[in-house]
Design a protein around this motif. Structure first.
Motif, short mmCIF file in Angstrom:
data_model
loop_
_atom_site.label_atom_id
_atom_site.label_comp_id
_atom_site.label_asym_id
_atom_site.label_seq_id
_atom_site.Cartn_x
_atom_site.Cartn_y
_atom_site.Cartn_z
N LYS A 2 -7.28 6.08 -2.10
CA LYS A 2 -6.61 6.32 -0.81
C LYS A 2 -7.49 7.01 0.22
CE LYS A 2 -4.91 10.93 -1.84
NZ LYS A 2 -3.79 11.85 -1.80
N LYS A 3 -8.73 7.31 -0.10
CA LYS A 3 -9.53 8.20 0.72
C LYS A 3 -9.61 7.78 2.19
CE LYS A 3 -12.44 9.80 -3.09
NZ LYS A 3 -13.81 9.87 -3.65
N PHE A 41 -1.72 4.74 2.02
CA PHE A 41 -1.42 4.92 0.60
C PHE A 41 -0.03 5.48 0.39
CE2 PHE A 41 -0.96 8.05 -2.78
CZ PHE A 41 -1.03 7.21 -3.89
N ASN A 42 0.32 6.53 1.15
CA ASN A 42 1.63 7.17 0.98
C ASN A 42 2.77 6.18 1.20
OD1 ASN A 42 0.41 9.65 0.48
ND2 ASN A 42 0.49 10.29 2.60
N ASN A 74 -7.56 5.92 4.10
CA ASN A 74 -6.31 5.95 4.89
C ASN A 74 -5.18 6.48 4.01
OD1 ASN A 74 -4.03 5.44 6.45
ND2 ASN A 74 -4.88 3.58 7.33
N LYS A 75 -4.98 7.78 4.05
CA LYS A 75 -3.97 8.42 3.20
C LYS A 75 -2.56 8.01 3.60
CE LYS A 75 -6.76 12.47 2.01
NZ LYS A 75 -6.87 13.95 2.06
N TYR A 91 -3.92 6.12 -6.25
CA TYR A 91 -4.07 7.44 -5.64
C TYR A 91 -5.54 7.76 -5.41
CZ TYR A 91 -4.01 12.52 -5.12
OH TYR A 91 -4.20 13.80 -4.65
#
Length: 368
Positions: free
Chosen positions: A27-28, A34-35, A30-31, A24
């Motif tokens: 993830k900065k 990450f999701n 590419n959020k 978490y």
């Protein structure tokens, strides 16, 4: 035996959940990536958790009944992975279409169906609902359905990665990152294929041994989760990037050509490398670019760092000067300083590294 397996599988699930929390904070850039990765890993970990708790005969967590909990994880594993791969490309490229979201429909339908059974079971309306469904063979064929569905999506992920492999804009590092995503996908495909083979074996051996055989599927999933954890910890910078695609006759290609011409002029015509204090920022300013872009361009074009590139130019200058009649009256140190070296020790070390000879040996070889 099953208790030991259950513990191993449980630890795999726990690692997957903890890894989601750890990543978490990575993830900065590419959020979205990450999701989708979290959906994939959480679903895979939930798979293991469900069966680990079942083997350990744990059927309730607080006030929540766990038996047949209606989270459609099996149909979300590959969906999360597929969107994770596609979300690596910038949104502006629009590689994710509105039709891709239809891939969530199997999970939605199966989730609704499981919720209906779950409510009937735990409200006491029909305590045999799952047994009755099992006797119809539904769960057996559902196993094949979700594995084939996952295999299809993973195949599409690999096809996507191969298709855009040569279109990724950026450095060699970007290409290496893209290749890693391809390897990541191939490993997961191998896991799904083994799962499918084991599912067939479970079907063949029947009820008597299917618990033992199915445990191999869970162990395989656990090994994969551990591997994902290792790769994520050691290569977390590969996970959530944003790639852009090259365009035909792009500005980027034209920029590279202009950059090459300017570098050629300042290094081979103006010979700025003869400046002992030449820095990357100085050359970047002359070429009218930034330091990062110039550094990357030199590495991609010549497979060397800025300092290596400049020193090699200086060595070539020294070799040229040593072959001229006018320079024979000068010492090696004077010639080295004329080429841009600031000290005798650095000159000797670089010359030996580049030519395989000391400056003295090289000068003597010219007389032969």
């Amino acid at each position: 035996m099953l208790n030991i397996i259950a513990i191993l599988v449980l630890f795999g699930a726990i690692q997957g959940f903890l890894l989601c929390i750890y990543l978490y904070f990575k993830k900065k850039e590419n959020k979205a990536a990450f999701n989708n990765f979290a959906l994939f890993l959480f679903s895979l970990s939930f798979f293991n958790l469900t069966y680990a708790l079942m083997y350990m005969k744990i059927s309730i967590l607080g006030i929540i009944p766990l038996t047949s909990f209606p989270f459609p994880y099996k149909y979300l594993i590959a969906v999360g992975f597929y969107f994770f791969i596609k979300s690596q490309i910038s949104k502006e490229e629009k590689v994710i279409s509105k039709y891709d979201y239809l891939l969530f429909l199997p999970a939605i339908f199966y989730g609704i169906l499981r919720t209906y059974w779950y409510i009937k079971l735990h409200t006491g309306v029909d305590k045999d609902i799952f047994w009755n469904v099992y006797k119809t063979g539904f769960f057996t064929y559902n196993e094949y359905a979700y594995l084939i569905f996952n295999l299809l999506l993973l195949s599409l992920s690999v096809k996507f990665l191969i298709r855009y492999k040569t279109q990724i804009r950026g450095t060699k590092i970007s290409q290496k990152n893209w290749k890693w995503l391809l390897k990541f996908s191939y490993v997961f495909i191998a896991v799904i294929i083994f799962n499918l083979i084991l599912a067939v074996i479970v079907h063949i051996v029947g009820d008597q041994y299917n618990g033992i055989v199915y445990s191999f599927i869970l162990i395989l999933n656990s090994i994969y989760i551990y591997w994902v954890g290792f790769e994520s910890l050691t290569k977390s910078n590969y996970l959530f990037n944003t790639f852009r695609l090259k365009k035909q006759n792009s500005i980027e290609d034209k920029t590279s050509s202009i950059l090459a011409q300017k570098l050629e002029h300042w290094m081979n015509v103006e010979e700025v490398f003869t400046n002992k204090n030449l820095k990357l920022s100085d050359l970047a300013s002359l070429i009218e670019t930034n330091e990062k872009e110039l550094s990357i361009f030199i590495y991609e074009s010549f497979k060397m760092s800025f300092s290596e590139y400049v020193n090699r130019s200086r060595i070539e200058k020294v070799k040229t000067l040593l072959k001229t009649e006018d320079q024979k009256k000068y010492t090696l140190l004077a010639i080295a300083e004329n080429a841009g070296f600031s000290s005798k020790s650095s000159f000797n070390a670089v010359f030996k590294k580049v030519t395989g000879l000391t400056p003295t040996q090289y000068k003597a070889s010219l007389k032969n």
